[in-house]
Scaffold this motif. Structure first.
Motif, PDB file in Angstrom:
ATOM      1  N   LYS A 162      42.181  -5.845   4.652  1.00  0.00           N
ATOM      2  CA  LYS A 162      43.547  -6.715   5.436  1.00  0.00           C
ATOM      3  C   LYS A 162      44.629  -5.899   4.994  1.00  0.00           C
ATOM      4  O   LYS A 162      45.440  -5.461   5.859  1.00  0.00           O
ATOM      5  CB  LYS A 162      43.738  -8.033   4.908  1.00  0.00           C
ATOM      6  N   VAL A 163      44.842  -5.324   3.806  1.00  0.00           N
ATOM      7  CA  VAL A 163      45.785  -4.564   3.085  1.00  0.00           C
ATOM      8  C   VAL A 163      45.849  -3.503   4.053  1.00  0.00           C
ATOM      9  O   VAL A 163      46.834  -2.790   4.249  1.00  0.00           O
ATOM     10  CB  VAL A 163      45.938  -4.376   1.691  1.00  0.00           C
ATOM     11  N   ALA A 164      44.754  -2.649   4.253  1.00  0.00           N
ATOM     12  CA  ALA A 164      44.495  -1.378   4.875  1.00  0.00           C
ATOM     13  C   ALA A 164      44.937  -1.579   6.113  1.00  0.00           C
ATOM     14  O   ALA A 164      45.580  -0.723   6.790  1.00  0.00           O
ATOM     15  CB  ALA A 164      43.003  -0.801   4.575  1.00  0.00           C
ATOM     16  N   ILE A 165      44.459  -2.717   6.784  1.00  0.00           N
ATOM     17  CA  ILE A 165      44.895  -2.512   8.510  1.00  0.00           C
ATOM     18  C   ILE A 165      46.363  -2.905   8.557  1.00  0.00           C
ATOM     19  O   ILE A 165      46.993  -2.157   9.220  1.00  0.00           O
ATOM     20  CB  ILE A 165      43.991  -3.963   9.021  1.00  0.00           C
ATOM     21  N   ILE A 166      47.167  -3.828   7.713  1.00  0.00           N
ATOM     22  CA  ILE A 166      48.620  -4.070   7.579  1.00  0.00           C
ATOM     23  C   ILE A 166      49.304  -2.841   7.347  1.00  0.00           C
ATOM     24  O   ILE A 166      50.194  -2.305   7.979  1.00  0.00           O
ATOM     25  CB  ILE A 166      48.780  -5.192   6.771  1.00  0.00           C
ATOM     26  N   THR A 167      48.796  -1.939   6.204  1.00  0.00           N
ATOM     27  CA  THR A 167      49.526  -0.831   5.978  1.00  0.00           C
ATOM     28  C   THR A 167      49.584   0.177   7.215  1.00  0.00           C
ATOM     29  O   THR A 167      50.622   0.720   7.514  1.00  0.00           O
ATOM     30  CB  THR A 167      48.763  -0.357   4.660  1.00  0.00           C
ATOM     31  N   ASN A 168      48.334   0.239   7.576  1.00  0.00           N
ATOM     32  CA  ASN A 168      48.221   1.263   8.896  1.00  0.00           C
ATOM     33  C   ASN A 168      48.962   0.888  10.098  1.00  0.00           C
ATOM     34  O   ASN A 168      49.524   1.790  10.699  1.00  0.00           O
ATOM     35  CB  ASN A 168      46.676   1.445   9.144  1.00  0.00           C
TER      36      ASN A 168
ATOM     37  N   LEU B 223      52.961  -6.868  12.151  1.00  0.00           N
ATOM     38  CA  LEU B 223      52.541  -7.487  11.217  1.00  0.00           C
ATOM     39  C   LEU B 223      51.664  -9.034  11.616  1.00  0.00           C
ATOM     40  O   LEU B 223      50.574  -8.693  11.463  1.00  0.00           O
ATOM     41  CB  LEU B 223      53.687  -8.002  10.265  1.00  0.00           C
ATOM     42  N   TYR B 224      52.380  -9.544  12.671  1.00  0.00           N
ATOM     43  CA  TYR B 224      51.504 -10.644  13.076  1.00  0.00           C
ATOM     44  C   TYR B 224      50.427 -10.105  14.123  1.00  0.00           C
ATOM     45  O   TYR B 224      49.240 -10.763  13.933  1.00  0.00           O
ATOM     46  CB  TYR B 224      52.490 -11.475  14.001  1.00  0.00           C
ATOM     47  N   LYS B 225      50.270  -8.951  14.808  1.00  0.00           N
ATOM     48  CA  LYS B 225      49.334  -8.604  15.515  1.00  0.00           C
ATOM     49  C   LYS B 225      48.259  -8.247  14.730  1.00  0.00           C
ATOM     50  O   LYS B 225      46.883  -8.456  14.794  1.00  0.00           O
ATOM     51  CB  LYS B 225      49.903  -7.479  16.471  1.00  0.00           C
ATOM     52  N   ALA B 226      48.515  -7.322  13.641  1.00  0.00           N
ATOM     53  CA  ALA B 226      47.616  -6.914  12.796  1.00  0.00           C
ATOM     54  C   ALA B 226      46.882  -8.273  11.872  1.00  0.00           C
ATOM     55  O   ALA B 226      45.714  -7.999  11.707  1.00  0.00           O
ATOM     56  CB  ALA B 226      48.113  -5.951  11.615  1.00  0.00           C
ATOM     57  N   GLU B 227      47.551  -9.136  11.497  1.00  0.00           N
ATOM     58  CA  GLU B 227      46.818 -10.462  11.025  1.00  0.00           C
ATOM     59  C   GLU B 227      45.877 -11.119  12.056  1.00  0.00           C
ATOM     60  O   GLU B 227      44.997 -11.289  11.638  1.00  0.00           O
ATOM     61  CB  GLU B 227      47.711 -11.451  10.614  1.00  0.00           C
ATOM     62  N   ARG B 228      46.623 -11.038  13.115  1.00  0.00           N
ATOM     63  CA  ARG B 228      45.417 -11.634  14.393  1.00  0.00           C
ATOM     64  C   ARG B 228      44.354 -10.860  14.552  1.00  0.00           C
ATOM     65  O   ARG B 228      43.224 -11.212  14.628  1.00  0.00           O
ATOM     66  CB  ARG B 228      46.355 -11.824  15.411  1.00  0.00           C
ATOM     67  N   THR B 229      44.627  -9.454  14.544  1.00  0.00           N
ATOM     68  CA  THR B 229      43.417  -8.731  14.729  1.00  0.00           C
ATOM     69  C   THR B 229      42.491  -8.728  13.709  1.00  0.00           C
ATOM     70  O   THR B 229      41.097  -8.890  13.912  1.00  0.00           O
ATOM     71  CB  THR B 229      43.918  -7.302  14.765  1.00  0.00           C
ATOM     72  N   PHE B 230      43.137  -8.708  12.517  1.00  0.00           N
ATOM     73  CA  PHE B 230      42.033  -8.833  11.266  1.00  0.00           C
ATOM     74  C   PHE B 230      41.405 -10.119  11.152  1.00  0.00           C
ATOM     75  O   PHE B 230      40.152 -10.133  11.161  1.00  0.00           O
ATOM     76  CB  PHE B 230      42.884  -8.645  10.124  1.00  0.00           C
ATOM     77  N   ASN B 231      42.075 -11.274  11.584  1.00  0.00           N
ATOM     78  CA  ASN B 231      41.258 -12.527  11.574  1.00  0.00           C
ATOM     79  C   ASN B 231      40.393 -12.605  12.713  1.00  0.00           C
ATOM     80  O   ASN B 231      39.230 -13.366  12.448  1.00  0.00           O
ATOM     81  CB  ASN B 231      42.383 -13.624  11.605  1.00  0.00           C
ATOM     82  N   ASP B 232      40.577 -12.223  13.965  1.00  0.00           N
ATOM     83  CA  ASP B 232      39.652 -12.154  14.824  1.00  0.00           C
ATOM     84  C   ASP B 232      38.347 -11.183  14.424  1.00  0.00           C
ATOM     85  O   ASP B 232      37.225 -11.517  14.792  1.00  0.00           O
ATOM     86  CB  ASP B 232      40.130 -11.358  16.267  1.00  0.00           C
ATOM     87  N   MET B 233      38.405 -10.132  14.142  1.00  0.00           N
ATOM     88  CA  MET B 233      37.353  -9.372  13.521  1.00  0.00           C
ATOM     89  C   MET B 233      36.651  -9.909  12.236  1.00  0.00           C
ATOM     90  O   MET B 233      35.334  -9.850  12.267  1.00  0.00           O
ATOM     91  CB  MET B 233      37.943  -7.807  12.881  1.00  0.00           C
ATOM     92  N   LEU B 234      37.315 -10.664  11.427  1.00  0.00           N
ATOM     93  CA  LEU B 234      36.777 -11.276  10.511  1.00  0.00           C
ATOM     94  C   LEU B 234      35.802 -12.568  11.016  1.00  0.00           C
ATOM     95  O   LEU B 234      34.487 -12.744  10.511  1.00  0.00           O
ATOM     96  CB  LEU B 234      37.805 -12.058   9.406  1.00  0.00           C
ATOM     97  N   ILE B 235      36.349 -13.234  11.796  1.00  0.00           N
ATOM     98  CA  ILE B 235      35.575 -14.248  12.326  1.00  0.00           C
ATOM     99  C   ILE B 235      34.360 -13.810  13.425  1.00  0.00           C
ATOM    100  O   ILE B 235      33.179 -14.419  13.134  1.00  0.00           O
ATOM    101  CB  ILE B 235      36.348 -14.889  13.591  1.00  0.00           C
ATOM    102  N   GLN B 236      34.736 -12.829  14.174  1.00  0.00           N
ATOM    103  CA  GLN B 236      33.455 -12.255  14.693  1.00  0.00           C
ATOM    104  C   GLN B 236      32.278 -11.646  13.690  1.00  0.00           C
ATOM    105  O   GLN B 236      31.098 -12.027  14.080  1.00  0.00           O
ATOM    106  CB  GLN B 236      34.002 -10.897  15.657  1.00  0.00           C
ATOM    107  N   ARG B 237      32.872 -11.209  12.570  1.00  0.00           N
ATOM    108  CA  ARG B 237      31.816 -10.644  11.479  1.00  0.00           C
ATOM    109  C   ARG B 237      31.112 -11.985  11.079  1.00  0.00           C
ATOM    110  O   ARG B 237      29.852 -12.076  10.884  1.00  0.00           O
ATOM    111  CB  ARG B 237      32.506  -9.845  10.314  1.00  0.00           C
ATOM    112  N   LEU B 238      31.842 -13.119  10.582  1.00  0.00           N
ATOM    113  CA  LEU B 238      31.251 -14.260  10.209  1.00  0.00           C
ATOM    114  C   LEU B 238      30.335 -14.630  11.245  1.00  0.00           C
ATOM    115  O   LEU B 238      29.308 -15.434  10.435  1.00  0.00           O
ATOM    116  CB  LEU B 238      32.151 -15.309   9.659  1.00  0.00           C
ATOM    117  N   LYS B 239      30.531 -14.907  12.538  1.00  0.00           N
ATOM    118  CA  LYS B 239      29.358 -15.260  13.373  1.00  0.00           C
ATOM    119  C   LYS B 239      28.136 -14.784  13.838  1.00  0.00           C
ATOM    120  O   LYS B 239      27.281 -15.080  14.018  1.00  0.00           O
ATOM    121  CB  LYS B 239      30.534 -15.352  14.841  1.00  0.00           C
ATOM    122  N   GLN B 240      28.467 -13.373  13.227  1.00  0.00           N
ATOM    123  CA  GLN B 240      27.164 -12.538  13.320  1.00  0.00           C
ATOM    124  C   GLN B 240      26.159 -12.753  12.157  1.00  0.00           C
ATOM    125  O   GLN B 240      25.193 -12.330  12.083  1.00  0.00           O
ATOM    126  CB  GLN B 240      27.511 -11.062  13.314  1.00  0.00           C
ATOM    127  N   ARG B 241      26.407 -13.531  10.931  1.00  0.00           N
ATOM    128  CA  ARG B 241      25.799 -13.926   9.858  1.00  0.00           C
ATOM    129  C   ARG B 241      24.490 -14.410  10.294  1.00  0.00           C
ATOM    130  O   ARG B 241      24.213 -15.341  11.169  1.00  0.00           O
ATOM    131  CB  ARG B 241      26.471 -14.695   8.987  1.00  0.00           C
TER     132      ARG B 241
END
Length: 152
Positions: free
Chosen positions: A44-50, A134-152
């Motif tokens: 998350k820090v990497a995405i926000i920093t970038n 920042l808000y966009k990066a958080e949303r992008t990160f959360n969406d990616m995390l949710i997608q990854r968790l759904k793939q479990r």
């Protein structure tokens, strides 16, 4: 996904994120260990920093404020989940259920108030455009995390 369409700097972050998420989600235990949570936070820090392209001066002022904001927001979300999970509607009167709903609404209002308060704090160290990113990066990160968790 065609990686050629993604700018080079985002490809690197995307690769780091995917590796981190793969490592974090590969554990079979239902609860994440501290190490897994650390990997997710690092991604998350990497995405926000970038996304924010923080200057060194901005970075120095931004991260303590953001970390404080994130912790307070996590605490509010935990309280909401606790109310929802611990106070089931079964066997309760309508008045008791309505009180639980009011508690959740109060916590949502606290979250909104927190966002307003910290938006002003963010604007003291980063630009308005960076706050939006920042808000966009958080949303992008959360969406990616949710997608990854759904793939479990």
């Amino acid at each position: 996904m065609n990686l050629q369409l993604i700018p080079r700097k985002y490809r690197n972050i995307f690769a780091i994120l995917l590796i981190s998420l793969c490592a974090a989600t590969s554990a079979q235990a239902q609860h994440r260990s501290d190490e897994e949570i650390k990997k997710i936070q690092d991604a998350k820090v990497a995405i926000i920093t970038n996304r924010l392209n923080l200057t060194p001066e901005q970075s120095t002022g931004f991260w303590p404020v953001y970390n404080d904001y994130s912790q307070k927001r996590r605490d509010i979300h935990r309280s909401q989940r606790k109310i929802i999970n611990d106070k089931k509607a079964e066997g309760k009167t309508d008045e008791q259920v309505l009180n639980n709903l009011k508690e959740v609404q109060d916590l949502k209002q606290q979250e909104l108030d927190l966002e307003k308060e910290y938006q002003n704090k963010f604007l003291k160290v980063i630009t308005a455009s960076q706050v939006i990113e920042l808000y966009k990066a958080e949303r992008t990160f959360n969406d990616m995390l949710i997608q990854r968790l759904k793939q479990r």
